[in-house]
Design a protein around this motif. Structure first.
Motif, PDB file in Angstrom:
ATOM      1  N   MET A  34       0.829  -1.197   0.000  1.00  0.00           N
ATOM      2  CA  MET A  34       0.000   0.000   0.000  1.00  0.00           C
ATOM      3  C   MET A  34       0.875   1.262   0.000  1.00  0.00           C
ATOM      4  O   MET A  34       0.530   2.270  -0.628  1.00  0.00           O
ATOM      5  N   ASP A  41       0.787   7.431  -6.275  1.00  0.00           N
ATOM      6  CA  ASP A  41      -0.246   8.464  -6.416  1.00  0.00           C
ATOM      7  C   ASP A  41       0.200   9.812  -5.870  1.00  0.00           C
ATOM      8  O   ASP A  41      -0.210  10.859  -6.356  1.00  0.00           O
ATOM      9  N   VAL A  42       1.022   9.775  -4.821  1.00  0.00           N
ATOM     10  CA  VAL A  42       1.379  11.044  -4.176  1.00  0.00           C
ATOM     11  C   VAL A  42       2.617  11.677  -4.811  1.00  0.00           C
ATOM     12  O   VAL A  42       2.663  12.882  -5.018  1.00  0.00           O
ATOM     13  N   TYR A  43       3.617  10.858  -5.118  1.00  0.00           N
ATOM     14  CA  TYR A  43       4.906  11.439  -5.513  1.00  0.00           C
ATOM     15  C   TYR A  43       5.259  11.303  -6.994  1.00  0.00           C
ATOM     16  O   TYR A  43       6.296  11.779  -7.418  1.00  0.00           O
ATOM     17  N   THR A  44       4.415  10.600  -7.784  1.00  0.00           N
ATOM     18  CA  THR A  44       4.777  10.460  -9.210  1.00  0.00           C
ATOM     19  C   THR A  44       3.600  10.786 -10.129  1.00  0.00           C
ATOM     20  O   THR A  44       3.421  10.136 -11.148  1.00  0.00           O
ATOM     21  N   ARG A  45       2.809  11.794  -9.761  1.00  0.00           N
ATOM     22  CA  ARG A  45       1.661  12.112 -10.613  1.00  0.00           C
ATOM     23  C   ARG A  45       2.077  12.766 -11.921  1.00  0.00           C
ATOM     24  O   ARG A  45       1.279  12.889 -12.835  1.00  0.00           O
ATOM     25  N   ARG A  46       3.329  13.244 -11.985  1.00  0.00           N
ATOM     26  CA  ARG A  46       3.754  13.911 -13.215  1.00  0.00           C
ATOM     27  C   ARG A  46       5.060  13.321 -13.737  1.00  0.00           C
ATOM     28  O   ARG A  46       6.011  14.037 -14.017  1.00  0.00           O
TER      29      ARG A  46
ATOM     30  N   GLN B  76      -7.191  16.133  -6.801  1.00  0.00           N
ATOM     31  CA  GLN B  76      -6.253  15.092  -6.358  1.00  0.00           C
ATOM     32  C   GLN B  76      -4.918  15.716  -5.939  1.00  0.00           C
ATOM     33  O   GLN B  76      -4.308  15.309  -4.955  1.00  0.00           O
ATOM     34  N   ASP B  77      -4.506  16.753  -6.669  1.00  0.00           N
ATOM     35  CA  ASP B  77      -3.278  17.471  -6.292  1.00  0.00           C
ATOM     36  C   ASP B  77      -3.406  18.056  -4.882  1.00  0.00           C
ATOM     37  O   ASP B  77      -2.471  17.999  -4.086  1.00  0.00           O
ATOM     38  N   GLY B  80      -2.762  15.565  -2.385  1.00  0.00           N
ATOM     39  CA  GLY B  80      -1.323  15.318  -2.314  1.00  0.00           C
ATOM     40  C   GLY B  80      -0.611  16.411  -1.532  1.00  0.00           C
ATOM     41  O   GLY B  80       0.257  16.131  -0.697  1.00  0.00           O
ATOM     42  N   LEU B  83      -1.014  15.933   2.012  1.00  0.00           N
ATOM     43  CA  LEU B  83      -0.184  14.840   2.504  1.00  0.00           C
ATOM     44  C   LEU B  83       1.289  15.242   2.649  1.00  0.00           C
ATOM     45  O   LEU B  83       1.937  14.919   3.650  1.00  0.00           O
ATOM     46  N   TYR B  84       1.832  15.963   1.653  1.00  0.00           N
ATOM     47  CA  TYR B  84       3.238  16.420   1.792  1.00  0.00           C
ATOM     48  C   TYR B  84       3.385  17.204   3.086  1.00  0.00           C
ATOM     49  O   TYR B  84       4.381  17.115   3.790  1.00  0.00           O
ATOM     50  N   ARG B 156       7.535  21.336  -4.284  1.00  0.00           N
ATOM     51  CA  ARG B 156       6.632  20.431  -5.021  1.00  0.00           C
ATOM     52  C   ARG B 156       5.264  21.084  -5.213  1.00  0.00           C
ATOM     53  O   ARG B 156       4.685  21.035  -6.296  1.00  0.00           O
ATOM     54  N   GLU B 160       3.082  22.417  -8.805  1.00  0.00           N
ATOM     55  CA  GLU B 160       1.767  21.919  -9.202  1.00  0.00           C
ATOM     56  C   GLU B 160       0.719  23.024  -9.232  1.00  0.00           C
ATOM     57  O   GLU B 160      -0.209  22.976 -10.029  1.00  0.00           O
ATOM     58  N   ARG B 309      -1.676 -10.669   5.135  1.00  0.00           N
ATOM     59  CA  ARG B 309      -0.614 -10.826   4.139  1.00  0.00           C
ATOM     60  C   ARG B 309       0.712 -11.157   4.840  1.00  0.00           C
ATOM     61  O   ARG B 309       1.506 -11.956   4.369  1.00  0.00           O
TER      62      ARG B 309
END
Lengths: 95, 316
Positions: A34, A41-46, B76-77, B80, B83-84, B156, B160, B309
């Motif tokens: 996960m 999704d967070v660090y490679t969107r571009r 979505q950005d 993100g 989250l950063y 970052r 964006e 798992r």
């Protein structure tokens, strides 16, 4: 049922072939897979990466910044390890 | 363990800041520096997350597939960015769950702008153009903030945000050049968002008691009023270009200052919104609280799945 917080993961990204993975930040995830998915999704969107490493933050051992002066002293004092320490006479090339 | 006394440590710390040496997570720092940053970064993170709501409101009603895809990518950005920023705050010892609970209880603050409703599609344009525009003005100097993880997160974020602002301006400029009704919709949206956007820079410098210390610590690099002025000076020309009118009768170019003079901001409104009495404060916090409560089973299921798992891997 467990309601514990997801652990913290450190994320490393290789931006292209030939370069090493570089730390980009951290995120929370229930497990490694996960963490990889979220990191995408967070660090490679571009298109920032082609490979991702994750490691649980608690597994990282770091040097102590309070002792960095003593710890890194040996490399500070040995200036003869650098090529600029030596005199090369005029007229000498390819060196 | 260091044997230095607190004054020495503080002197060394300030010397590092003055020499533009970044502070990293495990470095010694004054408690005030840590607290100020934790408050600022978590408020910033909350703003990104709450900021998804006014725009999320229009995802299902975007006028075309292209606009829907763009809006989804933008929202979505924002997730993100949140989250950063939470991650950057965690490097200072912030407890993320507690900080989110503080947001939900009303204890923690977030940007006042997101407590205004998004009534028309034009608001998607205006938010990108003005709100993200103002955010960029605020955030570009933060890329040089003295705290390493915050500065890196801001680099970052700023990369964006520039897409966010451009897509917004494109929406506004298309509407402003469309039918009279469309132009009116764009003007109405500008009328509603202009003053709240100016409030995003925070109180006047005279009423911003912590600013001086933040500037000394290089957490802040410019004052609220400087940034607000800069924003007005660049935005007026953009509004003129698309034929919209800034809703401020006192707005006037001041040749001597090389800047625009502008009208008085309604600080009473700003204080009311900050204190929780804006048009949408309750709705925003309810939405966040519901998201956390209704999503609890997903987080628990993910934990259970991770356990399963792990067990499976151990038996192989």
């Amino acid at each position: 049922m467990s309601s514990k917080e997801w652990p913290l993961w450190e994320v490393f990204i290789r931006s292209k072939q030939g370069l090493s993975h570089k730390h980009v930040g951290s995120l929370r995830a229930a497990d490694a897979q996960m963490a990889i998915d979220n990191a995408r999704d967070v660090y490679t969107r571009r298109s920032e990466g082609i490979s991702i490493w994750v490691i649980e933050s608690k597994l990282v051992t770091a040097s102590d910044p309070d002792e960095s002066a003593e710890f890194f002293e040996p490399s500070e004092s040995k200036i003869y390890r650098h090529p600029t320490f030596y005199n090369v006479p005029d007229g000498i090339s390819h060196m | 363990m260091s044997t230095k006394n607190i004054e020495e440590l503080e002197r060394e710390f300030q010397a590092k800041i003055d020499a533009d040496i970044k502070i990293e997570p495990n470095d010694w720092m004054p408690e005030g520096y840590r607290k100020t940053l934790m408050r600022q970064i978590s408020q910033h993170a909350h703003s990104e997350i709450v900021g998804m709501l006014p725009e999320g409101n229009w995802i299902t009603r975007a006028p075309s597939l292209k606009r829907k895809a763009v809006l989804l990518a933008k929202v979505q950005d924002e997730a993100g960015h949140g989250l950063y920023l939470y991650s950057a705050a965690e490097t200072l010892g912030l407890d993320r769950e507690k900080s989110i609970d503080d947001l939900h209880s009303g204890k923690a603050k977030y940007s006042s702008i997101f407590n205004y409703p998004t009534l028309t599609w034009a608001d998607m344009g205006t938010i990108g153009w003005l709100v993200d525009g103002a955010a960029i003005m605020n955030q570009v100097p933060l890329c040089r903030c003295s705290y390493g993880p915050y500065a890196r997160a801001m680099v970052r974020v700023c990369k964006e945000e520039s897409f966010h602002q451009r897509q917004g301006f494109e929406i506004v400029s298309l509407l402003a050049n469309g039918t009279p009704e469309q132009k009116q919709m764009a003007q109405d949206s500008l009328n509603r968002f202009w003053w709240p956007a100016l409030m995003m820079f925070g109180p006047n410098d005279d009423n911003s008691p912590n600013s001086a210390q933040s500037i000394k610590w290089k957490i802040k690099r410019s004052s609220n009023d400087e940034l607000r002025q800069q924003f007005i000076d660049v935005t007026v020309a953009q509004a003129e270009m698309v034929g919209l009118t800034i809703p401020d009768k006192d707005l006037k170019w001041n040749e001597a200052r090389g800047s625009y003079d502008f009208g008085t901001i309604n600080w009473e409104e700003f204080n009311q919104v900050i204190q929780g009495n804006g048009p949408c404060n309750k709705e925003r916090i309810d939405a966040r609280r519901n998201a956390k409560e209704n999503g609890a089973w997903v987080r628990e299921a993910a934990n259970a799945f991770a356990e399963k798992r792990k067990k499976k891997e151990l038996t192989h």
